[in-house]
Scaffold this motif. Structure first.
Motif, mmCIF file in Angstrom:
data_model
loop_
_atom_site.group_PDB
_atom_site.id
_atom_site.type_symbol
_atom_site.label_atom_id
_atom_site.label_comp_id
_atom_site.label_asym_id
_atom_site.label_seq_id
_atom_site.Cartn_x
_atom_site.Cartn_y
_atom_site.Cartn_z
ATOM 1 N N UNK A 7 0.823 -1.206 0.000
ATOM 2 C CA UNK A 7 0.000 0.000 0.000
ATOM 3 C C UNK A 7 0.862 1.264 0.000
ATOM 4 N N UNK A 8 1.817 1.321 0.935
ATOM 5 C CA UNK A 8 2.696 2.493 0.980
ATOM 6 C C UNK A 8 3.561 2.572 -0.267
ATOM 7 N N UNK A 11 1.612 4.079 -3.208
ATOM 8 C CA UNK A 11 1.524 5.534 -3.112
ATOM 9 C C UNK A 11 2.859 6.184 -3.477
ATOM 10 N N UNK A 15 4.136 8.690 -6.667
ATOM 11 C CA UNK A 15 4.892 9.927 -6.478
ATOM 12 C C UNK A 15 6.288 9.849 -7.084
ATOM 13 N N UNK A 39 -6.164 -1.914 -6.515
ATOM 14 C CA UNK A 39 -5.937 -0.666 -5.782
ATOM 15 C C UNK A 39 -4.973 0.235 -6.555
ATOM 16 N N UNK A 43 -5.943 3.946 -7.777
ATOM 17 C CA UNK A 43 -5.230 5.134 -7.302
ATOM 18 C C UNK A 43 -4.543 5.870 -8.451
ATOM 19 N N UNK A 46 -7.247 7.800 -10.197
ATOM 20 C CA UNK A 46 -7.623 8.980 -9.405
ATOM 21 C C UNK A 46 -6.558 10.063 -9.533
ATOM 22 N N UNK B 167 4.937 10.870 3.886
ATOM 23 C CA UNK B 167 4.745 9.729 2.989
ATOM 24 C C UNK B 167 3.494 8.938 3.370
ATOM 25 N N UNK B 168 3.362 8.609 4.642
ATOM 26 C CA UNK B 168 2.215 7.782 5.021
ATOM 27 C C UNK B 168 0.925 8.598 5.001
ATOM 28 N N UNK B 170 0.187 10.991 2.882
ATOM 29 C CA UNK B 170 -0.231 11.074 1.478
ATOM 30 C C UNK B 170 -0.931 9.773 1.078
ATOM 31 N N UNK B 171 -0.340 8.672 1.529
ATOM 32 C CA UNK B 171 -0.927 7.373 1.228
ATOM 33 C C UNK B 171 -2.337 7.267 1.813
ATOM 34 N N UNK B 172 -2.505 7.673 3.089
ATOM 35 C CA UNK B 172 -3.828 7.624 3.729
ATOM 36 C C UNK B 172 -4.803 8.562 3.014
ATOM 37 N N UNK B 174 -4.830 9.354 -0.073
ATOM 38 C CA UNK B 174 -5.252 8.724 -1.332
ATOM 39 C C UNK B 174 -6.339 7.683 -1.084
ATOM 40 N N UNK B 175 -6.117 6.898 -0.031
ATOM 41 C CA UNK B 175 -7.121 5.871 0.285
ATOM 42 C C UNK B 175 -8.452 6.514 0.660
ATOM 43 N N UNK B 177 -9.498 9.436 -0.272
ATOM 44 C CA UNK B 177 -10.079 10.028 -1.489
ATOM 45 C C UNK B 177 -10.802 8.952 -2.307
#
Lengths: 270, 202
Positions: A7-8, A11, A15, A39, A43, A46, B167-168, B170-172, B174-175, B177
């Protein structure tokens, strides 16, 4: 790689913050995990939509910016003040030095409280100081050469020689008190005092504060229609502006605004 | 004239050069401000403010960073200050959600058929709407990343956060959103993977 780690990584991949090895690891996980693959796709979609969702600035935006710019006396590099402002500066420098070094920290905190809310630590200040501590790429507006201890020594000597022990003044007395040491001081020593301060200040400001409308009652513009303050007075100024409901912006040099011996410039907006 | 030259001239007081710089960056600055503040009216004012601050403060810009980075940082500072003042002024939660009536509409993409284009516009409006519905924390950090292109480290120094937290977060964001978009109904889970060109490599 677990799904949580993926997950991380997803993301970070969006980026562009993954190394090639990390990308390969993520790719391997996505191949074997349909949920994480879905996922990733979501993402990414989005993100693309977010990029596409940008708005055009409203009609006339550019012209409005440029009209405001045209009315603005910009502070140009190397000439932060006009010639005849030196005298006022010396006075302000004297007051700042008196406050910082003679009266000591007690008065300083008293002064910062005089704006009405000295105890508040607004986010902006945190942002600014953080920026200075972080990787702030801008060069300091005030060079290293303007060393504090040297200034401290100078102020100390000057003031003890002068024998002047000014009493603490609130921000509302600032302009009166600015003139006071000048009257009491022998001309030559005061000159040295002022020159020393002005020399440092002339090299740049830590921050420029732009104020929409007038100043709070306890402040006033100098003869050039601007105001130079010691950097540590920024918080008090901001609190006073907010108290008075006057909007303003602070633009910092990236050098931090807390250090003693540095200056901020206050300008009217338009 | 390249950007460095424009910056040099603007620093010397050349308004025309500064005008060019504004033109180059106004869209990004405007969008960053609108996203950070959550509505176009405040965003426009803040964006103007940011450019004005840039003009006033060009003497303080020494060119060690890209002009754009400096400008986005200024914009962010204006927005953060704005939010802080706003919070102090009123305890009322941010109101008016952003939708297309308030912003300037994107011109329709004529390459697509009208139905598809309408669907696309609907989806983009949903993204704007849902980004505005994020918490301040999430919206700020995600906007900074998506609309200014600042690195995690730069965002961290602006928001007073550790890089890992950025970092985390931004990840949260996105989730969150994605969750909002799914609830909004203009986005269906996994639907994107069926679109042409999806399912590609990282």
């Amino acid at each position: 790689m677990t799904c949580e780690q993926a997950l991380e990584a997803i993301s970070a991949a969006l980026d562009g913050e993954l190394s090639d090895a990390e990308k390969e690891e993520l790719e391997a996980h996505l191949t074997s995990c349909p949920d994480c693959r879905a996922l990733w796709d979501d993402l990414r979609t989005i993100q693309e939509d977010a990029w596409e969702s940008v708005l055009e600035p409203p009609e006339g935006f550019h012209d409005r910016v440029m009209a405001a710019v045209a009315e603005e006396p910009a502070v140009r590099a190397g000439q932060p003040k006009k010639r005849h402002a030196w005298k006022g500066w010396g006075g302000l420098a004297a007051v700042a030095a008196v406050v910082i070094l003679i009266a000591g920290p007690g008065l300083r905190s008293g002064m910062s409280g005089s704006g009405g809310n000295g105890g508040a630590a607004p986010a902006m200040a945190e942002v600014l100081s953080d920026e200075a501590m972080g990787d702030a790429p801008e060069e300091p507006a005030v060079p290293e050469g303007q060393s504090e201890p040297e200034d401290v020594g100078m102020y100390d000597m000057s003031m003890s020689e002068l024998g002047a022990a000014p009493t603490g003044r609130a921000a509302s007395d600032r302009n009166e008190s600015a003139a006071a040491p000048e009257e009491e001081a022998p001309q030559s020593q005061m000159q040295m005092f002022a020159n020393k301060s002005v020399e440092g200040a002339a090299q740049g400001y830590r921050a420029v504060v732009t104020v929409a409308g007038g100043l709070p009652a306890e402040y006033s513009w100098d003869e050039d229609g601007q105001l130079v303050l010691a950097a540590e007075e920024l918080e008090a100024l901001k609190a006073a502006l907010e108290e008075a409901g006057i909007s303003y912006t602070v633009q910092d040099s990236g050098e931090g605004i807390e250090a003693d011996g540095s200056w901020i410039l206050v300008l009217p907006n338009g | 004239m390249d950007e460095t030259e424009l910056v040099t001239r603007a620093r010397e007081g050349d308004q025309e050069a500064f005008g060019e710089l504004v033109r180059l960056h106004e869209k990004k600055v405007y969008n960053l401000a609108v996203r950070m503040l959550g509505n176009p009216q405040d965003g426009e004012e803040a964006a103007q403010e940011a450019f004005l601050s840039a003009w006033r403060g060009l003497a303080l810009f020494k060119g060690d960073s890209a002009f754009a980075t400096w400008l986005y940082r200024l914009t962010t500072n204006v927005c953060i200050d704005w939010l802080r003042k706003e919070k102090r002024r009123t305890a009322i939660a941010r109101s008016v959600p952003l939708d297309d009536e308030e912003g300037t509409l994107q011109l329709p993409d004529l390459r697509q058929d009208p139905a598809e284009e309408a669907e696309r516009q609907e989806r983009l409006a949903a993204v704007r709407r849902c980004m505005d519905a994020l918490s301040d924390e999430h919206r700020q950090v995600l906007s900074l990343r998506e609309f200014s292109g600042l690195s995690y480290g730069e965002i961290g120094s602006l928001l007073n956060l550790e890089e890992g937290t950025v970092k985390s977060r931004i990840c949260r964001a996105r989730l969150q959103l994605r969750k909002l978009l799914l609830a909004d109904g203009n986005f269906s889970e996994g639907a994107s993977s069926k679109k042409v060109g999806r399912g590609g490599a990282v």
